[in-house]
Design an enzyme around this catalytic site. Structure first.
Site, mmCIF file in Angstrom:
data_model
loop_
_atom_site.group_PDB
_atom_site.id
_atom_site.type_symbol
_atom_site.label_atom_id
_atom_site.label_comp_id
_atom_site.label_asym_id
_atom_site.label_seq_id
_atom_site.Cartn_x
_atom_site.Cartn_y
_atom_site.Cartn_z
ATOM 1 N N LYS A 1 0.855 -1.175 0.000
ATOM 2 C CA LYS A 1 0.000 0.000 0.000
ATOM 3 C C LYS A 1 0.891 1.224 0.000
ATOM 4 C CE LYS A 1 -4.564 0.827 0.350
ATOM 5 N NZ LYS A 1 -5.643 0.033 -0.225
ATOM 6 N N GLY B 1 -22.013 5.378 4.672
ATOM 7 C CA GLY B 1 -21.086 5.848 3.646
ATOM 8 C C GLY B 1 -21.554 5.442 2.268
ATOM 9 N N VAL B 2 -21.972 6.422 1.459
ATOM 10 C CA VAL B 2 -22.482 6.103 0.112
ATOM 11 C C VAL B 2 -21.629 6.804 -0.944
ATOM 12 C CG1 VAL B 2 -24.837 5.518 0.758
ATOM 13 C CG2 VAL B 2 -24.237 7.914 0.387
ATOM 14 N N GLY B 3 -20.316 6.646 -0.787
ATOM 15 C CA GLY B 3 -19.377 7.170 -1.773
ATOM 16 C C GLY B 3 -19.209 6.203 -2.920
ATOM 17 N N LYS B 4 -17.954 6.011 -3.358
ATOM 18 C CA LYS B 4 -17.699 5.217 -4.564
ATOM 19 C C LYS B 4 -18.254 3.798 -4.463
ATOM 20 C CE LYS B 4 -13.197 6.065 -4.916
ATOM 21 N NZ LYS B 4 -11.826 6.114 -5.474
ATOM 22 N N VAL B 5 -18.017 3.132 -3.323
ATOM 23 C CA VAL B 5 -18.480 1.752 -3.164
ATOM 24 C C VAL B 5 -19.920 1.705 -2.660
ATOM 25 C CG1 VAL B 5 -18.118 -0.418 -1.915
ATOM 26 C CG2 VAL B 5 -16.148 0.846 -2.798
ATOM 27 N N GLY B 6 -20.233 2.530 -1.664
ATOM 28 C CA GLY B 6 -21.552 2.481 -1.046
ATOM 29 C C GLY B 6 -22.692 2.730 -2.003
#
Length: 376
Positions: free
Chosen positions: A87, A187-192
């Site tokens: 990472k 969390g409803v960003g890129k994945v959510g």
């Protein structure tokens, strides 16, 4: 560039951190301050994304990259990939500090590792950034379709979480169907947001929360049946499944006692704030689907890109997360331990068994070569 080699402990063995190599990268002209951590190359070149984040201190950045790279080693092992774990973090604010020169300087540091580490997107970086980094390094994946890449890896990340959630439902309730189940997504960003779409299609009743009100509004405009909950209140709201899909550390000594869910399954990395949280979940009868098992769809996608991306092939591989998650639950029951501990054992077993093959002499290898990856 500074290099810190903590020790040469094999995966699963005790040691200071277990990492093979930690590289500090700095370029004063562009303002680049980055750290690349390689946890293990037992299964192959390390693979993991680049996080761009305004850490409070360098110590915070070091802690994050060490935790994330270790998790990538276990994630890649459980995903069945021929990649070790690594990472990188770039210390700064992506909104103000991200520039082409900085990203290209970072790419030169990635290139200097000679293929020991392949990078990709993570929090704070996007596909377009990887295209810039790739102008200085061959060891970049998660690129745009225009440059031969796979594009947004959050699509298959969400799909894998969905399959892991279905596996958890099958284990807990005897059916993989999520129809009618109350699922709370934090969390409803890129994945959510992609996970939400899959769950709406499956007939689940969604409750969502995010500090980014614009992201919530956009999702509700698309799916009006979704209920919006305050981010602080969601953890104590009665749901069947709680899905952490924001930053790590979501499950801690305060949230776990407040949880009103039977299953925890989400896309966030490093959800357990510290060792022992998995035991707290188990003691409360909450089934935890280990984060690095269920959210590995994205790394499956970017690994497929290295071969020459074929979406259908990558999606088939990501669908295997369902059976892998069930195998973790079975192992936990057999060993009388938590799913998190069972997943670790399975990952360490693969790293040990496959990594051992590196010591086997390969016919036709150069004189003196054994095929063993040297730890530095």
């Amino acid at each position: 560039m500074g290099v810190f080699a903590p020790n040469s402990a094999a995966p699963g063995e005790p040691g200071a951190t277990g990492h093979e190599q930690v590289v500090f990268c700095q370029d004063q002209a562009t303002g680049l301050r980055a750290i690349i951590a390689i946890y293990s190359t037992a299964l192959g070149p390390a693979l993991g994304g680049t996080r761009f984040h305004p850490y409070r201190t360098e110590a915070d950045a070091v802690h994050d990259v060490l935790e994330l790279s270790r998790a990538m080693a276990y994630k890649n092992a459980m995903a069945g990939l021929d990649h070790g774990g690594g990472k990188a973090v770039i210390w700064g604010d992506p909104a103000t500090d991200k520039t082409e020169p900085l990203l290209r300087a970072y790419g030169r540091f990635v290139q200097s590792l000679g293929g020991r580490y392949f990078t990709a997107c993570d929090v704070g970086t996007v596909v377009a950034d990887m295209d810039v980094v790739a102008r200085e390094s061959r060891f970049v994946t998660g690129r745009s379709p225009e440059h031969g890449g796979a594009g947004d890896s959050s699509v298959l990340t969400a799909f894998g979480v969905y399959e892991g959630m279905r596996a958890a439902a099958a284990h807990r309730w005897g059916t993989a169907s999520l129809a009618g189940r109350r699922v709370g997504i934090a969390g409803v960003g890129k994945v959510g947001r992609h996970l939400a779409a899959l769950l709406v299609e499956a007939g689940a009743h969604l409750l969502v929360a995010d500090v980014n009100t614009a992201a919530v509004e956009a999702l509700v405009a698309k799916f009006p049946t979704i209920d919006v909950v305050d981010p602080v209140a969601l953890v104590g709201t009665a749901v069947d499944v709680y899905a952490p899909c924001a930053l790590g550390g979501a499950l801690d000594d305060e949230t776990v006692p407040a949880l009103q869910a039977e299953i925890v399954c989400g896309g966030a990395n490093n959800q357990l704030a510290h060792p022992g949280i998995d035991k707290l979940l188990a003691d409360r009868g909450i089934l935890y689907a280990p984060d690095y098992v269920v959210n590995s769809g994205g790394v499956i996608q970017v690994a497929d890109e290295i071969e020459g991306f074929v979406f259908e092939r990558a999606k088939r591989r990501a669908a295997g997360i369902h059976e892998t998650t069930l195998a973790v639950f079975r192992r936990a029951e057999t060993d009388g331990t938590t799913p998190a501990a069972a997943a670790d054992r399975l990952a360490e077993q693969r790293m040990s068994q496959v990594g051992r093959l590196r010591s086997i002499l390969v016919s036709g290898a150069p004189p003196g070569a054994t095929g063993m990856m040297t730890r530095v």
